[in-house]
Design an enzyme around this catalytic site. Structure first.
Site, PDB file in Angstrom:
ATOM      1  N   ASN A  33       5.217  -7.785   6.430  1.00  0.00           N
ATOM      2  CA  ASN A  33       5.945  -6.598   7.458  1.00  0.00           C
ATOM      3  C   ASN A  33       5.409  -5.766   8.048  1.00  0.00           C
ATOM      4  O   ASN A  33       6.207  -4.370   8.336  1.00  0.00           O
ATOM      5  CB  ASN A  33       6.891  -6.325   6.952  1.00  0.00           C
ATOM      6  CG  ASN A  33       7.082  -5.075   5.341  1.00  0.00           C
ATOM      7  OD1 ASN A  33       5.545  -5.350   5.448  1.00  0.00           O
ATOM      8  ND2 ASN A  33       7.151  -4.249   5.053  1.00  0.00           N
ATOM      9  N   GLU A  34       3.984  -5.709   8.295  1.00  0.00           N
ATOM     10  CA  GLU A  34       3.376  -4.788   8.792  1.00  0.00           C
ATOM     11  C   GLU A  34       3.983  -4.210  10.316  1.00  0.00           C
ATOM     12  O   GLU A  34       4.044  -3.312   9.769  1.00  0.00           O
ATOM     13  CB  GLU A  34       2.067  -4.740   8.671  1.00  0.00           C
ATOM     14  CG  GLU A  34       1.368  -4.623   7.561  1.00  0.00           C
ATOM     15  CD  GLU A  34       0.958  -6.071   6.952  1.00  0.00           C
ATOM     16  OE1 GLU A  34       1.640  -6.668   6.936  1.00  0.00           O
ATOM     17  OE2 GLU A  34       0.457  -5.785   6.016  1.00  0.00           O
ATOM     18  N   GLY A  64       0.898  -5.524   1.437  1.00  0.00           N
ATOM     19  CA  GLY A  64       0.264  -5.194  -0.139  1.00  0.00           C
ATOM     20  C   GLY A  64       0.377  -6.564  -0.939  1.00  0.00           C
ATOM     21  O   GLY A  64      -0.402  -7.333  -1.673  1.00  0.00           O
ATOM     22  N   LEU A  79       0.481  -0.981   0.357  1.00  0.00           N
ATOM     23  CA  LEU A  79      -0.107  -0.122   0.050  1.00  0.00           C
ATOM     24  C   LEU A  79       1.009   1.226  -0.241  1.00  0.00           C
ATOM     25  O   LEU A  79       2.162   1.361  -0.027  1.00  0.00           O
ATOM     26  CB  LEU A  79      -0.654  -0.207   1.096  1.00  0.00           C
ATOM     27  CG  LEU A  79      -1.627  -0.748   1.457  1.00  0.00           C
ATOM     28  CD1 LEU A  79      -2.582  -0.880   3.057  1.00  0.00           C
ATOM     29  CD2 LEU A  79      -3.134  -1.774  -0.069  1.00  0.00           C
TER      30      LEU A  79
HETATM   31  C1  LIG Z   1      -6.051  -3.958  15.500  1.00  0.00           C
HETATM   32  C2  LIG Z   1      -6.169  -4.329  13.740  1.00  0.00           C
HETATM   33  C3  LIG Z   1      -5.924  -3.381  13.144  1.00  0.00           C
HETATM   34  C4  LIG Z   1      -6.040  -3.009  11.711  1.00  0.00           C
HETATM   35  C5  LIG Z   1      -5.819  -3.006  10.031  1.00  0.00           C
HETATM   36  C6  LIG Z   1      -5.373  -1.122  10.349  1.00  0.00           C
HETATM   37  C7  LIG Z   1      -4.443  -0.431   9.439  1.00  0.00           C
HETATM   38  C8  LIG Z   1      -2.864  -1.303   9.362  1.00  0.00           C
HETATM   39  C9  LIG Z   1      -3.313  -1.819   8.015  1.00  0.00           C
HETATM   40  C10 LIG Z   1      -2.435  -1.991   6.607  1.00  0.00           C
HETATM   41  C11 LIG Z   1      -1.598  -2.519   5.676  1.00  0.00           C
HETATM   42  C12 LIG Z   1      -0.528  -2.397   5.036  1.00  0.00           C
HETATM   43  C13 LIG Z   1      -0.458  -3.118   3.768  1.00  0.00           C
HETATM   44  C14 LIG Z   1       0.640  -1.868   3.283  1.00  0.00           C
HETATM   45  O1  LIG Z   1       1.339  -2.279   2.164  1.00  0.00           O
HETATM   46  S1  LIG Z   1       2.241  -1.381   4.066  1.00  0.00           S
HETATM   47  C15 LIG Z   1       3.197  -0.801   3.056  1.00  0.00           C
HETATM   48  C16 LIG Z   1       4.747  -1.958   3.536  1.00  0.00           C
HETATM   49  N1  LIG Z   1       5.569  -1.853   1.943  1.00  0.00           N
HETATM   50  C17 LIG Z   1       6.624  -1.394   2.437  1.00  0.00           C
HETATM   51  O2  LIG Z   1       6.798  -1.556   3.879  1.00  0.00           O
HETATM   52  C18 LIG Z   1       7.652  -1.219   1.202  1.00  0.00           C
HETATM   53  C19 LIG Z   1       8.998  -0.240   2.090  1.00  0.00           C
HETATM   54  N2  LIG Z   1       9.128  -0.177   0.717  1.00  0.00           N
HETATM   55  C20 LIG Z   1      10.706  -0.784   0.109  1.00  0.00           C
HETATM   56  O3  LIG Z   1      11.224  -2.153   1.334  1.00  0.00           O
HETATM   57  C21 LIG Z   1      11.521  -0.436  -0.975  1.00  0.00           C
HETATM   58  O4  LIG Z   1      10.943   0.552  -0.777  1.00  0.00           O
HETATM   59  C22 LIG Z   1      11.656  -1.683  -2.141  1.00  0.00           C
HETATM   60  C23 LIG Z   1       9.943  -1.755  -1.890  1.00  0.00           C
HETATM   61  C24 LIG Z   1      12.153  -3.274  -1.625  1.00  0.00           C
HETATM   62  C25 LIG Z   1      11.448  -0.623  -3.349  1.00  0.00           C
HETATM   63  O5  LIG Z   1      13.517  -1.022  -2.682  1.00  0.00           O
HETATM   64  P1  LIG Z   1      14.417   0.139  -3.754  1.00  0.00           P
HETATM   65  O6  LIG Z   1      14.616  -0.025  -5.080  1.00  0.00           O
HETATM   66  O7  LIG Z   1      15.342   0.192  -3.429  1.00  0.00           O
HETATM   67  O8  LIG Z   1      13.554   1.681  -3.435  1.00  0.00           O
HETATM   68  P2  LIG Z   1      13.425   2.982  -2.216  1.00  0.00           P
HETATM   69  O9  LIG Z   1      13.529   2.186  -1.469  1.00  0.00           O
HETATM   70  O10 LIG Z   1      14.697   3.560  -2.852  1.00  0.00           O
HETATM   71  O11 LIG Z   1      11.762   3.758  -3.185  1.00  0.00           O
HETATM   72  C26 LIG Z   1      11.733   4.438  -3.469  1.00  0.00           C
HETATM   73  C27 LIG Z   1      10.797   5.428  -3.383  1.00  0.00           C
HETATM   74  O12 LIG Z   1       9.191   4.580  -3.334  1.00  0.00           O
HETATM   75  C28 LIG Z   1       8.726   4.978  -1.765  1.00  0.00           C
HETATM   76  N3  LIG Z   1       8.585   4.312  -1.158  1.00  0.00           N
HETATM   77  C29 LIG Z   1       8.910   2.518  -1.156  1.00  0.00           C
HETATM   78  N4  LIG Z   1       7.688   1.995  -0.985  1.00  0.00           N
HETATM   79  C30 LIG Z   1       6.549   2.635  -0.413  1.00  0.00           C
HETATM   80  C31 LIG Z   1       5.503   2.849  -0.256  1.00  0.00           C
HETATM   81  N5  LIG Z   1       5.131   1.230   0.153  1.00  0.00           N
HETATM   82  N6  LIG Z   1       4.562   4.421   0.227  1.00  0.00           N
HETATM   83  C32 LIG Z   1       5.016   4.386   0.009  1.00  0.00           C
HETATM   84  N7  LIG Z   1       6.210   4.976  -0.811  1.00  0.00           N
HETATM   85  C33 LIG Z   1       7.100   3.762  -0.875  1.00  0.00           C
HETATM   86  C34 LIG Z   1      10.246   5.167  -1.124  1.00  0.00           C
HETATM   87  O13 LIG Z   1      10.211   6.555   0.359  1.00  0.00           O
HETATM   88  C35 LIG Z   1      11.056   5.802  -2.277  1.00  0.00           C
HETATM   89  O14 LIG Z   1      10.448   7.350  -2.279  1.00  0.00           O
HETATM   90  P3  LIG Z   1      11.531   8.696  -2.548  1.00  0.00           P
HETATM   91  O15 LIG Z   1      11.816   8.537  -4.253  1.00  0.00           O
HETATM   92  O16 LIG Z   1      10.080   9.855  -2.838  1.00  0.00           O
HETATM   93  O17 LIG Z   1      12.187   8.617  -1.527  1.00  0.00           O
END
Ligand SMILES: CCCCC/C=C\CCCC/C=C/C(=O)SCCNC(=O)CCNC(=O)[C@H](O)C(C)(C)COP(=O)(O)OP(=O)(O)OC[C@H]1O[C@@H](n2cnc3c(N)ncnc32)[C@H](O)[C@@H]1OP(=O)(O)O
Length: 208
Positions: free
Chosen positions: A81-82, A59, A14
């Site tokens: 990894n939430e 996600g 997400l």
């Molecule tokens: C009690 C009951 C509770 C109920 C539940 C309630 C709520 C919560 C539920 C929510 C469920 C959530 C699900 C999700 O999916 S959360 C998102 C999880 N994603 C991550 O942790 C991914 C993080 N990113 C990475 O690990 C890496 O970026 C990568 C995907 C492996 C890619 O690596 P790489 O190619 O080296 O790129 P960069 O790390 O340099 O990233 C590039 C830019 O992209 C931005 N980025 C990356 N991922 C995200 C994301 N998911 N959302 C927004 N932005 C993201 C990163 O910050 C960089 O941005 P920039 O260029 O502007 O600096």
């Protein structure tokens, strides 16, 4: 197979920016769209395969878990990894994972927010096969799907949907409740602080 802007990312999950300081006019559409995608894919009557050609956190992992079979290219990572973000995988994320790996593995993975390498994911059953590259992943996906040519389509479909019935029924009956839980959870200051720290970590990693 997802069509992504980064060649090394299947799906980054997400958009964290939608959960960090969420905008009231967008948050409902954001979450209900995710619910609907899950309902459509997890509840698809077609056989489905995820060809995971890149990293697949949270996600992204969920999308692949909606499919019946997962084939992953080497040297990537996958997992829910939430907890590493200070958030909680919703009930239906967890039940999707429990459809693939044993309870004990899921409990350890979910509570620690562990990301698995391709080889580790194969070992615990989070993925079903490893492909050498994207073309091999597509070929292996086609092979998996071709086995259903010999199975009666209605028998296959009803078997799949019966196996997934309770999770699908829960979501259909509780979409509103699930949305309200999400909104109130991400609105908490402690959750916002965790997301802020996680985003700072991502930026710091990129700056290196
Ligand atoms: C009690 C009951 C509770 C109920 C539940 C309630 C709520 C919560 C539920 C929510 C469920 C959530 C699900 C999700 O999916 S959360 C998102 C999880 N994603 C991550 O942790 C991914 C993080 N990113 C990475 O690990 C890496 O970026 C990568 C995907 C492996 C890619 O690596 P790489 O190619 O080296 O790129 P960069 O790390 O340099 O990233 C590039 C830019 O992209 C931005 N980025 C990356 N991922 C995200 C994301 N998911 N959302 C927004 N932005 C993201 C990163 O910050 C960089 O941005 P920039 O260029 O502007 O600096």
């Amino acid at each position: 197979m997802s069509q992504q802007s980064s060649p090394t990312v299947f799906s980054a999950g997400l958009d964290i920016m939608e959960m960090y300081k969420p905008k009231p006019d967008r948050v409902k559409e954001f979450w209900t769209t995710l619910q609907d995608v899950w309902l459509a894919l997890y509840g698809s009557s077609f056989p489905t395969v995820a060809a995971i050609n890149g990293h697949s956190p949270a996600g992204g992992c969920l999308l692949s878990l909606c499919c019946e079979y997962r084939i992953m290219c080497p040297n990537y990572s996958i997992g829910l990894n939430e907890t590493k973000l200070g958030i909680v995988a919703p009930k239906w994320f967890m039940s999707s994972m429990l459809g693939a790996i044993p309870y004990r593995e899921a409990e350890l993975a979910l509570t620690s927010g562990r990301m698995f390498s391709t080889d580790e994911a194969l070992k615990i059953g989070l993925i079903d096969e490893v492909a050498s590259d994207k073309a091999d992943a597509i070929a292996k996906s086609e092979k998996f799907l071709s086995q259903f040519a010999k199975i009666h389509p209605i028998a296959r479909k009803l078997t799949k949907l019966n196996l997934r019935h309770s999770a699908l029924e829960w979501m259909q009956e509780n979409k509103e409740l699930d949305l309200n839980i999400f909104i109130s959870f991400v609105g908490q200051p402690i959750v916002q602080k965790s997301l802020e720290k996680y985003l700072e970590g991502l930026k710091a990693k990129q700056a290196k």
